[in-house]
Design an enzyme around this catalytic site. Structure first.
Site, PDB file in Angstrom:
ATOM      1  CE  LYS A  37       1.115 -22.836 -43.041  1.00  0.00           C
ATOM      2  NZ  LYS A  37       0.493 -23.603 -41.931  1.00  0.00           N
ATOM      3  CE  LYS A  75       1.239 -29.665 -37.455  1.00  0.00           C
ATOM      4  NZ  LYS A  75       0.957 -28.207 -37.422  1.00  0.00           N
TER       5      LYS A  75
END
Length: 367
Positions: free
Chosen positions: A164, A263
């Site tokens: 991240k 997703k």
């Protein structure tokens, strides 16, 4: 033929073994809704609401999904006869968006369908792989902690690492990781923390040979991403911006990305996931399957989806033990030498532990 008799919802809470931090959220306790669909023959299938307790990833939350499921979606499906799970998307069309709520019940029907057809979920979806390669996500922390975590995961055999980043913590982190791991397949997820004003800073990342930068700009943007991709060598991957087949089509036409993270929860289920997959395959767009800190139920759905041939990038499908002291499915999902074997058993290929539902029950999350 599937005739839906009952839909049950099980609210549960679990504590992550390691708190997970991004630039927009900090997850310690993971609340989930598990969905069981039972037909008139007594066969059941399982799905999972992958929304979070607060709307930091999308606008949906556990509570909003519970409302949408109980008051709107389940009444639309009870008593309906289906010949294939593909019909669910159309049946739920009167309800706008609410993709995670829809995906939970649609995924359960896919599981149920596969069981009735005596197929594994992978086979029902058209998957042909026997194993899938797995990647892992390293949350934001100190550079030292991130390096230690990466070393551990590399030793475990994971084939790709995602980190991240944010404008406050990006180049110095990537530079240090590359110093220690010059050839590691590495990608960076920005969770929409940059704007086009940061374009020069983002272009600096080109020198570190990342596999991709995921969702650097606005969570609903495809226009500015096209401008950014035109100026960057590093491939842009879209995540939050793609919540439908139409979004994917427009992004591809505009040149907004070269990779899409699929997703099922974000796009409304496995049927739409397959449609986006087919579209990307036709246009040479790489795809991979992202994770949502799920239980083994949703993880099993992701494994089946990632068994399709053109999922060529290792997905965020880690071992259950990476997140949980105990997972709801048996056997435990395990990554061995960086890969997971695709189950051969019918449906998900994993058994749901009924006693788990009682031990981790938490009705407060829906009140």
């Amino acid at each position: 033929m599937i005739k839906i008799k009952t839909v049950k919802i099980y609210p549960i809470s679990q504590t992550l073994k390691t708190p997970f931090k991004t630039n927009i959220g900090y997850v310690v306790d993971r609340d989930s809704l598990l969905v069981e669909v039972i037909d008139h023959d007594g066969v059941s299938g399982w799905g999972e609401v992958v929304a979070f307790s607060t709307p930091w990833y999308t606008e949906e939350t556990i509570k909003t999904c519970y409302h949408i499921l109980t008051d709107l979606l389940i009444p639309l499906l009870l008593g309906k006869q289906l010949t294939h799970p593909n019909e669910v998307t159309q049946l739920l069309q009167p309800i706008r968006r609410n993709h995670m709520a829809k995906a939970s019940i649609e995924g359960a029907i896919w599981d149920l369908y596969a069981k009735k057809q005596e197929l594994s979920l992978s086979e029902a979806l058209g998957g042909t792989k026997k194993t899938i390669d797995c990647g892992v996500v390293v949350g934001m922390s100190s550079v030292k902690e991130m390096l230690n975590s990466i070393r551990k995961h590399v030793a475990e055999g994971y084939k790709r690492v995602k980190i991240k980043i944010s404008p406050e913590k990006d180049i110095e982190i990537v530079r240090e990781i590359r110093r220690h791991f010059p050839t590691l397949p590495l990608m960076a997820d920005a969770n929409s923390s940059y704007t086009l004003k940061d374009i020069d800073r983002l272009k600096e990342l080109d020198q570190y040979h990342l596999m991709m930068i995921e969702q650097p700009l606005g969570e609903d943007d495809i226009i500015d991403h096209a401008k950014l991709q035109d100026q960057m060598k590093t491939k842009i991957c879209l995540d939050e911006s793609i919540v439908s087949y139409t979004d994917a089509k427009k992004a591809i036409e505009l040149g907004s990305c070269k990779i899409i993270n699929i997703k099922p929860g974000r796009v409304g289920g496995l049927t739409v996931s397959k449609q986006i997959y087919d579209l990307c395959s036709q246009h040479g767009i790489d795809v991979w399957c992202g994770g949502m800190l799920e239980t083994g139920i949703s993880r099993a759905h992701n494994i089946a989806l990632a068994s399709l041939d053109n999922f060529t990038i290792p997905g965020d499908i880690s071992s259950s033990s990476r997140y949980w002291e105990e997972d709801i499915v048996f056997p435990e999902i395990k990554v061995i030498n960086g890969s997971i074997d695709i189950p051969n058993e019918v449906g998900l290929g994993f058994e749901v532990k009924r006693d788990f539902l009682e031990r981790y029950k938490n009705k407060e999350i829906i009140n």
